[in-house]
Design an enzyme around this catalytic site. Structure first.
Site, PDB file in Angstrom:
ATOM      1  N   GLN A 105       0.903  -1.278   0.124  1.00 48.80           N
ATOM      2  CA  GLN A 105       0.015   0.043  -0.005  1.00 48.80           C
ATOM      3  C   GLN A 105       0.893   1.211   0.149  1.00 48.80           C
ATOM      4  OE1 GLN A 105      -3.472  -0.611   2.837  1.00 48.80           O
ATOM      5  NE2 GLN A 105      -1.949  -1.909   3.743  1.00 48.80           N
ATOM      6  N   ASN A 106       2.157   0.991   0.065  1.00 46.83           N
ATOM      7  CA  ASN A 106       2.996   2.143   0.427  1.00 46.83           C
ATOM      8  C   ASN A 106       3.284   2.863  -1.053  1.00 46.83           C
ATOM      9  OD1 ASN A 106       3.034   1.437   2.996  1.00 46.83           O
ATOM     10  ND2 ASN A 106       5.048   0.582   2.896  1.00 46.83           N
ATOM     11  N   HIS A 146      -1.507   1.321  -4.207  1.00 44.93           N
ATOM     12  CA  HIS A 146      -1.927   2.980  -4.135  1.00 44.93           C
ATOM     13  C   HIS A 146      -1.218   3.783  -4.973  1.00 44.93           C
ATOM     14  CE1 HIS A 146      -4.169   1.737   0.129  1.00 44.93           C
ATOM     15  NE2 HIS A 146      -4.942   1.502  -0.917  1.00 44.93           N
ATOM     16  N   CYS A 182       1.623  20.247 -16.474  1.00 43.66           N
ATOM     17  CA  CYS A 182       1.922  19.411 -17.643  1.00 43.66           C
ATOM     18  C   CYS A 182       2.138  20.358 -18.809  1.00 43.66           C
ATOM     19  CB  CYS A 182       0.723  18.456 -18.064  1.00 43.66           C
ATOM     20  SG  CYS A 182       0.675  17.596 -19.422  1.00 43.66           S
ATOM     21  N   CYS A 228       0.503  20.251 -21.375  1.00 38.14           N
ATOM     22  CA  CYS A 228      -0.652  20.547 -21.992  1.00 38.14           C
ATOM     23  C   CYS A 228      -1.377  21.872 -21.175  1.00 38.14           C
ATOM     24  CB  CYS A 228      -1.601  19.385 -22.090  1.00 38.14           C
ATOM     25  SG  CYS A 228      -2.297  18.879 -20.472  1.00 38.14           S
ATOM     26  N   GLY A 261       2.542  -4.852   9.212  1.00 35.34           N
ATOM     27  CA  GLY A 261       2.582  -3.176   9.273  1.00 35.34           C
ATOM     28  C   GLY A 261       1.501  -2.295   8.668  1.00 35.34           C
ATOM     29  N   THR A 262       0.235  -2.887   8.813  1.00 36.95           N
ATOM     30  CA  THR A 262      -0.771  -2.083   8.265  1.00 36.95           C
ATOM     31  C   THR A 262      -1.872  -2.193   9.358  1.00 36.95           C
ATOM     32  OG1 THR A 262      -2.442  -1.954   6.524  1.00 36.95           O
ATOM     33  CG2 THR A 262      -1.669  -4.079   7.238  1.00 36.95           C
ATOM     34  N   ASN A 313       2.916  -7.183  13.396  1.00 36.57           N
ATOM     35  CA  ASN A 313       2.785  -5.719  13.810  1.00 36.57           C
ATOM     36  C   ASN A 313       3.431  -5.422  14.969  1.00 36.57           C
ATOM     37  OD1 ASN A 313       1.448  -3.181  14.271  1.00 36.57           O
ATOM     38  ND2 ASN A 313       0.135  -3.659  12.352  1.00 36.57           N
TER      39      ASN A 313
HETATM   40  C1  BJW Z   1       4.576  -1.303  12.617  1.00 36.34           C
HETATM   41  C2  BJW Z   1       5.695  -0.826  12.847  1.00 36.34           C
HETATM   42  C3  BJW Z   1       7.018  -1.643  12.612  1.00 36.34           C
HETATM   43  C4  BJW Z   1       4.608   0.730  12.980  1.00 36.34           C
HETATM   44  N1  BJW Z   1       6.813  -2.980  12.461  1.00 36.34           N
HETATM   45  N2  BJW Z   1       4.459  -2.895  12.232  1.00 36.34           N
HETATM   46  C5  BJW Z   1     -15.695  -0.691   2.307  1.00 36.34           C
HETATM   47  C6  BJW Z   1     -15.947  -0.029   3.691  1.00 36.34           C
HETATM   48  C7  BJW Z   1     -15.619   1.152   4.289  1.00 36.34           C
HETATM   49  C8  BJW Z   1     -15.006   2.211   3.420  1.00 36.34           C
HETATM   50  C9  BJW Z   1     -14.717   1.725   2.079  1.00 36.34           C
HETATM   51  C10 BJW Z   1     -14.815   0.593   1.576  1.00 36.34           C
HETATM   52  N3  BJW Z   1     -14.393   0.312   0.271  1.00 36.34           N
HETATM   53  C11 BJW Z   1     -13.911   1.760   0.100  1.00 36.34           C
HETATM   54  C12 BJW Z   1     -14.014   2.420   1.006  1.00 36.34           C
HETATM   55  C13 BJW Z   1     -13.533   3.821   1.284  1.00 36.34           C
HETATM   56  C14 BJW Z   1     -12.154   4.030   1.512  1.00 36.34           C
HETATM   57  C15 BJW Z   1     -11.717   3.333   2.879  1.00 36.34           C
HETATM   58  O1  BJW Z   1     -11.198   2.496   3.226  1.00 36.34           O
HETATM   59  N4  BJW Z   1     -12.201   4.112   3.965  1.00 36.34           N
HETATM   60  C16 BJW Z   1     -11.682   3.663   5.201  1.00 36.34           C
HETATM   61  C17 BJW Z   1     -10.877   4.757   5.871  1.00 36.34           C
HETATM   62  C18 BJW Z   1     -13.231   3.453   6.063  1.00 36.34           C
HETATM   63  N5  BJW Z   1     -11.493   3.485   0.591  1.00 36.34           N
HETATM   64  C19 BJW Z   1     -11.034   3.927  -0.807  1.00 36.34           C
HETATM   65  O2  BJW Z   1     -11.461   5.006  -1.008  1.00 36.34           O
HETATM   66  C20 BJW Z   1     -10.381   2.977  -1.700  1.00 36.34           C
HETATM   67  N6  BJW Z   1     -10.990   3.134  -3.012  1.00 36.34           N
HETATM   68  C21 BJW Z   1     -11.824   2.302  -3.420  1.00 36.34           C
HETATM   69  O3  BJW Z   1     -12.066   1.371  -2.524  1.00 36.34           O
HETATM   70  O4  BJW Z   1     -12.490   2.414  -4.467  1.00 36.34           O
HETATM   71  C22 BJW Z   1     -13.582   1.905  -4.658  1.00 36.34           C
HETATM   72  C23 BJW Z   1     -14.721   2.597  -3.841  1.00 36.34           C
HETATM   73  C24 BJW Z   1     -14.504   4.100  -3.806  1.00 36.34           C
HETATM   74  C25 BJW Z   1     -15.626   4.837  -3.098  1.00 36.34           C
HETATM   75  C26 BJW Z   1     -16.346   4.062  -2.247  1.00 36.34           C
HETATM   76  C27 BJW Z   1     -16.546   2.666  -2.471  1.00 36.34           C
HETATM   77  C28 BJW Z   1     -15.607   1.958  -3.245  1.00 36.34           C
HETATM   78  C29 BJW Z   1      -8.919   3.824  -1.996  1.00 36.34           C
HETATM   79  C30 BJW Z   1      -8.087   3.997  -0.654  1.00 36.34           C
HETATM   80  C31 BJW Z   1      -6.835   4.825  -0.768  1.00 36.34           C
HETATM   81  C32 BJW Z   1      -5.906   5.078   0.227  1.00 36.34           C
HETATM   82  N7  BJW Z   1      -5.129   6.088   0.013  1.00 36.34           N
HETATM   83  C33 BJW Z   1      -4.120   6.257   0.938  1.00 36.34           C
HETATM   84  C34 BJW Z   1      -3.096   7.538   0.597  1.00 36.34           C
HETATM   85  C35 BJW Z   1      -2.116   6.932  -0.628  1.00 36.34           C
HETATM   86  C36 BJW Z   1      -1.369   8.021  -1.054  1.00 36.34           C
HETATM   87  C37 BJW Z   1      -0.397   8.489  -0.161  1.00 36.34           C
HETATM   88  O5  BJW Z   1       0.054   7.811   0.473  1.00 36.34           O
HETATM   89  O6  BJW Z   1      -0.369   9.781   0.226  1.00 36.34           O
HETATM   90  O7  BJW Z   1      -3.388   5.046   1.199  1.00 36.34           O
HETATM   91  S1  BJW Z   1      -4.626   6.751   2.507  1.00 36.34           S
HETATM   92  C38 BJW Z   1      -3.404   5.875   3.709  1.00 36.34           C
HETATM   93  O8  BJW Z   1      -3.962   4.665   4.346  1.00 36.34           O
HETATM   94  C39 BJW Z   1      -2.295   5.357   2.641  1.00 36.34           C
HETATM   95  C40 BJW Z   1      -2.161   4.085   3.076  1.00 36.34           C
HETATM   96  O9  BJW Z   1      -1.493   3.187   1.850  1.00 36.34           O
HETATM   97  C41 BJW Z   1      -3.293   3.487   3.775  1.00 36.34           C
HETATM   98  C42 BJW Z   1      -3.348   2.492   4.634  1.00 36.34           C
HETATM   99  O10 BJW Z   1      -2.371   2.742   5.856  1.00 36.34           O
HETATM  100  P1  BJW Z   1      -1.598   1.764   6.539  1.00 36.34           P
HETATM  101  O11 BJW Z   1      -0.569   1.407   5.432  1.00 36.34           O
HETATM  102  O12 BJW Z   1      -2.207   0.719   7.163  1.00 36.34           O
HETATM  103  O13 BJW Z   1      -0.754   2.785   7.722  1.00 36.34           O
HETATM  104  P2  BJW Z   1      -1.302   3.044   8.953  1.00 36.34           P
HETATM  105  O14 BJW Z   1      -0.574   4.348   9.641  1.00 36.34           O
HETATM  106  O15 BJW Z   1      -2.582   3.072   9.218  1.00 36.34           O
HETATM  107  O16 BJW Z   1      -0.659   1.840   9.958  1.00 36.34           O
HETATM  108  C43 BJW Z   1       0.765   1.459  10.124  1.00 36.34           C
HETATM  109  C44 BJW Z   1       0.766   0.235  11.011  1.00 36.34           C
HETATM  110  O17 BJW Z   1       2.163  -0.129  11.033  1.00 36.34           O
HETATM  111  C45 BJW Z   1       0.151   0.044  12.389  1.00 36.34           C
HETATM  112  O18 BJW Z   1      -0.763  -0.924  12.615  1.00 36.34           O
HETATM  113  C46 BJW Z   1       1.288  -0.046  13.291  1.00 36.34           C
HETATM  114  O19 BJW Z   1       1.011  -0.547  14.545  1.00 36.34           O
HETATM  115  C47 BJW Z   1       2.444  -0.698  12.569  1.00 36.34           C
HETATM  116  N8  BJW Z   1       3.734  -0.486  12.611  1.00 36.34           N
HETATM  117  N9  BJW Z   1       5.499   0.542  13.102  1.00 36.34           N
HETATM  118  C48 BJW Z   1       5.558  -3.439  12.109  1.00 36.34           C
HETATM  119  N10 BJW Z   1       8.135  -1.205  13.032  1.00 36.34           N
END
Ligand code: BJW
Length: 247
Positions: free
Chosen positions: A99-100, A117, A146, A148, A185-186, A211
């Site tokens: 996801q990174n 992502h 761009c 354009c 790590g998610t 995690n």
């Molecule tokens: C360690 C550690 C160490 C720390 N060792 N571990 C179904 C249900 C509900 C909602 C939705 C759904 N389907 C879609 C949605 C809406 C939405 C969504 O999910 N919302 C929720 C918040 C509820 N999803 C979307 O909109 C997605 N699109 C989609 O599904 O399209 C179809 C659709 C659209 C609209 C409606 C319905 C369907 C797209 C999601 C895009 C997410 N984008 C981001 C930004 C990317 C660009 C950027 O980086 O700038 O992606 S948001 C951000 O969160 C980023 C990450 O990839 C993502 C996940 O975060 P991650 O990686 O889990 O990070 P953290 O910080 O949350 O967690 C870190 C973890 O590491 C923790 O657990 C720590 O404990 C651990 N940790 N140190 C091991 N050393």
């Protein structure tokens, strides 16, 4: 720490899927999204990583990405990233879904990877959809433009946007094929990736979570290994290599 169930399962795995989130890059000094250190000027990721935020205030969103690029540009892949590259070598069938957007996995030379992502070192024209590397575009304005004349945006997936279809198709195909998933790590709250562990489990696959703390994924995981991914993943690799040598 390493229980027999995990090691036996890994040893007999035919197709390994690894999913990573921001936690894998934490030990490279890159802030996670939902930790306090992930905040930038008091904005949360949910405030900035949306098409609405970019339409309303492109400068602020672009500055957030510049801030992150500054940190990421100075960072190196850590022991966790390197261990995943080694896992790729240990399995004939392997895929990493990350996801990174930081590009650190790519810098280990890993080949079988989906950046689901996107990647913040790429930009995309908001009019034509054409992508380029950021370093190849002239940075004359914030955000840059761009040829354009339209504004460029980071080539990443924001909330409410669809995952690019090729990436999603590949992910779904492998979710059906894999027999073991290691999810690292998610926080397991962002969809669709948050649903992948349960799908693997429902298909009869084995789910290992790595995690520093429990997450919603812990409820579906067959095994949760709590600690830094930079410690746990190299340990898994070491164990697996030893097991393979013993035959
Ligand atoms: C360690 C550690 C160490 C720390 N060792 N571990 C179904 C249900 C509900 C909602 C939705 C759904 N389907 C879609 C949605 C809406 C939405 C969504 O999910 N919302 C929720 C918040 C509820 N999803 C979307 O909109 C997605 N699109 C989609 O599904 O399209 C179809 C659709 C659209 C609209 C409606 C319905 C369907 C797209 C999601 C895009 C997410 N984008 C981001 C930004 C990317 C660009 C950027 O980086 O700038 O992606 S948001 C951000 O969160 C980023 C990450 O990839 C993502 C996940 O975060 P991650 O990686 O889990 O990070 P953290 O910080 O949350 O967690 C870190 C973890 O590491 C923790 O657990 C720590 O404990 C651990 N940790 N140190 C091991 N050393």
């Amino acid at each position: 720490m390493m229980n027999n169930q995990v090691t036996d399962r890994l040893a007999s795995t035919k197709f390994l899927l690894v999913i990573t989130g921001a936690g894998i890059s934490a030990e490279s000094g890159i802030p996670t999204f939902r930790g306090n250190e992930g905040l930038w000027k008091n904005y949360r990721a949910e405030d900035l990583a949306t098409p609405h935020a970019f339409a309303r205030d492109p400068e602020t969103v672009w500055e957030w990405y510049d801030w992150r690029r500054g940190i990421i540009g100075r960072a190196e892949p850590n022991a966790g990233h390197l261990a995943i590259k080694e896992l790729e070598e240990l399995f004939d069938n392997f895929l990493l879904i990350t996801q990174n957007v930081d590009g650190l996995h790519g810098r280990t030379g890993i080949r079988n990877m989906v950046e689901i992502h996107g990647n913040l070192w790429r930009v995309r024209c908001t009019r034509e959809g054409k992508t380029s590397m950021l370093m190849d575009v002239p940075l004359k304005s914030v955000p840059p433009k761009c040829e354009c004349g339209a504004v460029l945006r980071p080539d990443v997936v924001w909330f409410g946007e669809s995952i690019p279809s090729l990436a999603l198709e590949k992910a779904f195909r492998v979710i059906e094929q894999c027999d073991t998933l290691i999810v690292v790590g998610t926080s397991g709250v962002v969809y669709p990736v948050a649903s992948f562990p349960e799908t693997v489990k429902n298909n009869g696959g084995f789910v290992i979570e790595v995690n520093v703390e429990p997450t919603p994924i812990s409820a579906v995981a067959d095994a949760s290994l709590y600690g830094n991914s930079g410690d746990i993943l190299p340990m898994l690799v070491k164990w697996l290599r030893r097991k393979r040598q013993e035959g």
